[in-house]
Write a protein that holds these residues in place. Structure first.
Motif, mmCIF file in Angstrom:
data_model
loop_
_atom_site.group_PDB
_atom_site.id
_atom_site.type_symbol
_atom_site.label_atom_id
_atom_site.label_comp_id
_atom_site.label_asym_id
_atom_site.label_seq_id
_atom_site.Cartn_x
_atom_site.Cartn_y
_atom_site.Cartn_z
ATOM 1 N N ARG A 414 0.739 -1.158 -0.123
ATOM 2 C CA ARG A 414 0.021 -0.015 -0.142
ATOM 3 C C ARG A 414 0.742 1.319 -0.044
ATOM 4 N N ASN A 415 2.102 1.051 0.312
ATOM 5 C CA ASN A 415 3.033 2.256 0.113
ATOM 6 C C ASN A 415 2.923 2.913 -1.444
ATOM 7 N N THR A 416 2.820 1.943 -2.438
ATOM 8 C CA THR A 416 2.565 2.216 -3.611
ATOM 9 C C THR A 416 1.339 2.647 -4.353
ATOM 10 N N ASP A 417 0.223 2.188 -3.226
ATOM 11 C CA ASP A 417 -1.240 2.424 -3.758
ATOM 12 C C ASP A 417 -1.782 3.177 -2.588
ATOM 13 N N LEU A 418 -1.388 4.340 -2.103
ATOM 14 C CA LEU A 418 -1.851 5.185 -1.034
ATOM 15 C C LEU A 418 -3.385 5.227 -1.037
ATOM 16 N N GLU A 419 -3.897 5.702 -1.937
ATOM 17 C CA GLU A 419 -5.643 5.797 -2.190
ATOM 18 C C GLU A 419 -6.197 4.601 -2.273
ATOM 19 N N ARG A 420 -5.522 3.313 -2.208
ATOM 20 C CA ARG A 420 -6.267 2.080 -2.571
ATOM 21 C C ARG A 420 -7.195 2.077 -3.780
#
Length: 781
Positions: A414-420
């Motif tokens: 999730r550090n690479t997809d913060l907004e999910r």
């Protein structure tokens, strides 16, 4: 008259005297003739001789050197002898009566080999010379009192090992301070005292040479020689000196490299990265320096291409490195045959055998628990920005490289997809959308996928999913910039007053194509028209001339812009066109405002009604001011009470409040603008002041009154007494005079205000000004 100089050994021996006296040729012949005829001596001038005296005389008495005698001397004591020159009186003395010469000091030939003196016979009574002065030499005769010396010693020399017998090593040189022209005192011969049988020296030249063949540096690399030099040609009684010579054998490549063992074994973990050092082996070479430099290479084995070996130039080790990734499950061991050889080979020793050696190296691969490996490290996917939540984008896959074949679970870092924006199914690796996507906000998503072993969660593999958001036509085109369009009053019909363009956040594959037109409501207007230039721009043209700011200073022209997408999107953008007074070149000088147009449309009755509302607002605010601000004891908040003491300054106070919003807008076109007035709407000024004034902006006036009424209605308490400031909207030089109550003559207390004491006459003047015959109609209007 003659003076006879006799050497010590000349007395009683004419023959010796003749052999040792080098006479001048002019006097030699008569002297020899007289000897041949009789023993009579003929009268002549000086007869001079060379005296000899031995050096290093050690006797107690002065050493007799020789005798001076003059024919004038009759032995009656009337003649005296005088000696001058080098060493006279200090080294050599003369008996002035007899002429005997003696040496009073020990002489050293090596310090001074001869002395030049002058002899003279004088009359004792008058001290006048009776003979001319003459020079003679006393030569110091050498004895062997100096041993040979090696001035350049001790010596250091080098010679290659394995050199043949007789190879020159070094030349030594001894010197002897004795007289080389007299006897053998300075004749030196050389001999070797230490260093045999390995080396020899030539007796006459002092050249040192090798005396044994095949001297091996690896067995002994240094020798110390002692060389002797002896004078008197080496005979008994000669003096001698010695020096040392250190001879070092230099290395030649006469030894091949050799491995200490014939086989080696090493363990290599399968997780070792490529280019890592696997092992090091080293061959031994007795030589040194460049002769010990070695090269390693793999000549056989199943590890060719997987491993490589190279020589370390500092340690001369064979360094084995990994060239490809290892996999225990695929192959668990490798065998290499490695050869080592000398880099610099001396052809003279090739007959001794090959200058190389070989050894076997076995490399065992160790199993390591490895993280999952993605079948594709970088997965590229695409999804439309119109995709609904839950739309499947693609699938990633990873495997356990170990034999355990553990199940894999997937997750998104999730550090690479913060907004999910995305989800992944844990067991299948299916990626889907979790939120609506917007290409214009983020066109590419670079997310990291984690693959985790179920049996060992510490083993995590990583892959990358590059998701590209595909564009749809979801943005309508708009003006490219915020246009500020000016229209000159003197413009004619058909003139282009503006060229507009558009932008669109979308990125269609074939590029943008925009279509411009006027909205249906304005397509038939008589003022302006639009021409689509078919190059994503449009031109705005006038349909008529004779625009007047006094009639209308601002025009709003709605423009419809449509793109070429599927489906096509459009938007209406309003172009503001300001009418301006322009100079002859068409440059705007002064432009009107929209407010000017609004005021032109107000009737006199509406204006009077607005004034009446202003009066009511002031009265209401004054009444509210009578409410006490000091709370009673039950509502005492003590230090929370805020006291105000800010007395307004009236119309002349331009610092306590923003006067711009309340001042009249009677702005005269003047080259010197007022400091305390800022126009509400920017105005362009020309170089020449116009001959008219701008009347108050009734729209701003009306808006101000209603804002104040709204503030008074919603304010729960009246403002502090001293902070209430009243202002009058009036123009400078107004024919209606002032409508403000600030000039009231009331002298009542602060709680007593008479606002309408002089309003009747003023409203009557205002009514007369605007053409109303009955001032009573003002309030009804």
């Amino acid at each position: 008259m003659t003076m006879l100089l006799l050497a010590q050994w000349d007395v009683g021996c004419w023959g010796m005297t003749l052999n040792s006296i080098p006479l001048r040729p002019a006097s030699l012949r008569p002297f020899r003739a007289s000897v041949g005829a009789s023993l009579q001596r003929h009268k002549r001038n000086w007869v001079w001789n060379q005296f000899f005296v031995l050096e290093e005389y050690t006797g107690d008495d002065p050493l007799y050197v020789g005798k001076l005698h003059s024919d004038v001397d009759k032995g009656d004591g009337k003649v005296k002898y005088v000696l001058n020159g080098e060493g006279a009186t200090s080294i050599f003395t003369i008996d002035e009566n007899t002429g005997d010469i003696h040496a009073t000091k020990r002489l050293d030939r090596e310090e001074q080999a001869y002395y030049t003196l002058r002899a003279q016979a004088r009359d004792r009574a008058t001290n006048l010379p009776v003979e001319p002065e003459s020079e003679f030499v006393i030569k110091v005769q050498d004895i062997n009192d100096n041993e040979p010396k090696f001035l350049d010693g001790p010596y250091n020399a080098q010679v290659p090992e394995m050199s043949p017998v007789g190879t020159s090593v070094v030349e030594v040189k001894a010197t002897d301070a004795d007289d080389p022209t007299y006897g053998n005192s300075a004749r030196v011969v050389y001999s070797i005292l230490e260093g045999q049988p390995y080396f020899s020296v030539e007796p006459k030249t002092g050249i040192v040479r090798t005396a044994l063949p095949n001297m091996d540096r690896e067995a002994r690399d240094q020798y110390l020689l002692v060389i002797q030099a002896k004078d008197m040609v080496g005979q008994m009684g000669g003096l001698s000196g010695t020096t040392s010579v250190t001879v070092t054998l230099t290395d030649v490549n006469d030894n091949p490299p050799r491995f200490s063992r014939k086989s080696y074994q090493f363990a290599v973990p399968e997780s070792l990265p490529v280019a890592s050092v696997v092992a090091k082996i080293k061959a031994l070479d007795s030589d040194i320096g460049p002769n010990a430099e070695m090269d390693y290479r793999i000549i056989e084995g199943d590890g060719l291409g997987v491993f490589r070996v190279a020589s370390d130039k500092d340690t001369q080790e064979g360094v084995i490195t990994l060239q490809k990734n290892l996999d225990f499950e695929t192959k668990s061991s490798y065998t290499l045959k490695i050869e080592v050889s000398n880099r610099n080979i001396d052809p003279r020793f090739l007959s001794q055998g090959p200058f190389s050696d070989t050894a076997m190296v076995r490399l065992t691969v160790e199993n390591v628990d490895e993280p999952p490996i993605f079948s594709t490290p970088l997965s590229k996917m695409g999804v439309s920005e119109a995709a609904k939540v839950g739309t499947i984008i693609g699938t990633v896959s990873a495997l356990d490289p170990d034999s355990t074949n553990s199940p894999i679970r997937y997750s998104i870092d999730r550090n690479t997809d913060l907004e999910r924006f995305f989800n992944i199914e844990a067991t299948t690796g299916v990626i889907s959308t979790a939120k609506p996507l917007d290409r214009e906000a983020n066109a590419v998503h670079n997310i990291t996928i984690l693959a985790i072993k179920s049996l060992d969660p510490s083993q995590v593999g990583k892959g990358v999913a590059l998701i590209t958001v595909l564009d749809i036509n979801d943005n309508a085109p708009v003006f490219a910039i915020e246009y500020e369009t000016f229209l000159c009053e003197r413009v004619g019909p058909g003139q282009v007053i503006e060229t507009i363009s558009a932008v669109d956040k979308d990125e269609p594959p074939s590029g943008h194509q925009f279509f411009f037109s006027l909205t249906a409501e304005t397509a038939g207007n008589m003022n302006f028209t639009l021409r689509d230039n078919k190059d994503n721009t449009a031109s705005i043209l006038t349909k008529r001339g004779g625009f007047q700011r006094r009639e209308q200073s601002m025009y709003r022209l709605p423009v419809l812009i449509m793109d070429s997408g599927t489906p096509a999107l459009s938007s209406t953008n309003t172009l503001s066109i300001r009418v301006c007074d322009c100079d002859p070149d068409g440059t705007p000088q002064s432009c009107g405002t929209e407010a000017f147009t609004l005021s032109a449309g107000l009737s006199t009755g509406a204006l009077v009604a607005i004034l009446a509302l202003l009066v009511l607002l002031i009265v209401t605010m004054r009444r509210r001011k009578k409410e006490p601000l000091i709370l009673d004891e039950d509502r005492d908040v003590r230090e929370n009470i805020v006291r105000y003491d800010d007395e307004g300054g009236g119309e002349e106070d331009t610092e306590a409040f923003d006067m711009v919003a309340l001042r009249n807008l009677n702005v005269v076109r003047d080259s010197k603008a007022r400091r305390d007035v800022t126009p509400e709407v920017p105005t362009l000024y020309c170089s020449r002041p116009p001959p008219y004034k701008i009347t108050p902006d009734n729209g701003i006036f009306r808006e101000f009154i209603w804002d104040r009424l709204k503030d008074a209605d919603v304010d729960p308490s009246a403002p502090p007494y001293d902070s209430l400031q009243t202002y009058a909207f009036e123009g400078s030089g107004s024919v209606a005079e002032s409508l403000s109550s600030l000039d009231s003559l009331s002298t009542d207390s602060e709680q007593n205000y008479d606002y309408l004491s002089d309003w009747g006459p003023r409203f009557r003047k205002l009514a007369d000004l605007y053409g109303h015959g009955d001032s009573s109609n003002i309030f009804s209007s």
